[in-house]
Design a protein around this motif. Sequence first.
Motif, mmCIF file in Angstrom:
data_model
loop_
_atom_site.group_PDB
_atom_site.id
_atom_site.type_symbol
_atom_site.label_atom_id
_atom_site.label_comp_id
_atom_site.label_asym_id
_atom_site.label_seq_id
_atom_site.Cartn_x
_atom_site.Cartn_y
_atom_site.Cartn_z
ATOM 1 N N HIS A 1 0.317 -9.207 8.750
ATOM 2 C CA HIS A 1 -0.240 -10.097 7.725
ATOM 3 C C HIS A 1 -0.017 -9.546 6.315
ATOM 4 C CE1 HIS A 1 -3.459 -7.194 8.479
ATOM 5 N NE2 HIS A 1 -3.826 -7.406 7.220
ATOM 6 N N LYS A 2 0.188 -8.249 6.171
ATOM 7 C CA LYS A 2 0.397 -7.642 4.857
ATOM 8 C C LYS A 2 1.762 -8.020 4.264
ATOM 9 C CE LYS A 2 -2.662 -3.769 5.676
ATOM 10 N NZ LYS A 2 -2.786 -2.313 5.694
ATOM 11 N N GLU B 1 0.787 -1.223 0.000
ATOM 12 C CA GLU B 1 0.000 0.000 0.000
ATOM 13 C C GLU B 1 0.821 1.275 0.000
ATOM 14 O OE1 GLU B 1 -2.802 -0.210 3.141
ATOM 15 O OE2 GLU B 1 -3.789 -1.962 2.318
ATOM 16 N N THR C 1 -2.414 -9.873 0.909
ATOM 17 C CA THR C 1 -3.590 -9.634 1.736
ATOM 18 C C THR C 1 -3.538 -8.216 2.276
ATOM 19 O OG1 THR C 1 -3.636 -11.946 2.393
ATOM 20 C CG2 THR C 1 -4.869 -10.425 3.768
ATOM 21 N N SER C 2 -4.553 -7.416 1.966
ATOM 22 C CA SER C 2 -4.583 -6.055 2.491
ATOM 23 C C SER C 2 -5.373 -5.981 3.795
ATOM 24 C CB SER C 2 -5.162 -5.085 1.462
ATOM 25 O OG SER C 2 -6.465 -5.471 1.115
ATOM 26 N N GLU C 3 -6.416 -6.781 3.908
ATOM 27 C CA GLU C 3 -7.210 -6.836 5.139
ATOM 28 C C GLU C 3 -7.280 -8.284 5.604
ATOM 29 O OE1 GLU C 3 -8.248 -4.207 6.800
ATOM 30 O OE2 GLU C 3 -7.423 -2.924 5.219
ATOM 31 N N ILE C 4 -7.092 -8.496 6.870
ATOM 32 C CA ILE C 4 -7.010 -9.860 7.402
ATOM 33 C C ILE C 4 -8.317 -10.638 7.214
ATOM 34 C CG2 ILE C 4 -7.674 -9.430 9.810
ATOM 35 C CD1 ILE C 4 -5.106 -11.191 10.461
ATOM 36 N N GLU C 5 -9.448 -9.941 7.166
ATOM 37 C CA GLU C 5 -10.737 -10.615 7.001
ATOM 38 C C GLU C 5 -11.069 -10.916 5.549
ATOM 39 O OE1 GLU C 5 -10.697 -7.419 8.454
ATOM 40 O OE2 GLU C 5 -10.428 -8.143 10.493
ATOM 41 N N SER C 6 -10.342 -10.326 4.602
ATOM 42 C CA SER C 6 -10.689 -10.499 3.191
ATOM 43 C C SER C 6 -9.749 -11.479 2.492
ATOM 44 C CB SER C 6 -10.655 -9.144 2.474
ATOM 45 O OG SER C 6 -9.356 -8.606 2.512
ATOM 46 N N GLN D 1 -0.504 -5.278 11.644
ATOM 47 C CA GLN D 1 -0.596 -5.299 10.187
ATOM 48 C C GLN D 1 0.450 -6.226 9.562
ATOM 49 O OE1 GLN D 1 -0.080 -1.103 9.417
ATOM 50 N NE2 GLN D 1 -2.262 -0.873 9.025
#
Length: 138
Positions: A39-40, A28, A99-104, A37
């Motif tokens: 996970h990004k 990003e 992965t930008s958002e952990i839920e997506s 963050q």
Amino acid sequence: MKHSIRILILICSLFVSFAFIKSVSFAESSAPLSLDQGHKAIVKIFTYGLDNYYHLAQKSFGSGIIVDDRGTILTNYHVIADENETDLPRATSYQICLTSEIESAPSCEYVAKVGATDKKNDIALLRIIPQSSLSNLW
């Protein structure tokens, strides 16, 4: 001696990985990542190659971690190589999912090329090819 070198490589890899999580975000911006963050920095890698009928087929998959803001990915050699091959085949491609958002669900619109490999120590570096570079190919 060989065991000591492997441990040193592992420690250096972990140090780079943890340092990256605290300082870099390829997906990003160049702003530092907070610990929640991390996970990004983790990517999913799908390796594709030609099968016996010259069709593109998935050969393997695994994970890696982005280690710098240029999109360099640290992964294992066995993730990007077929065990039956003596060298990396020329007709191999790598799909990268970020992965930008952990839920997506991750976005799998990236590709990478091999930067360096060490089969003996099961380490490989990939480099994400920027999307702007892809438009120059055609």
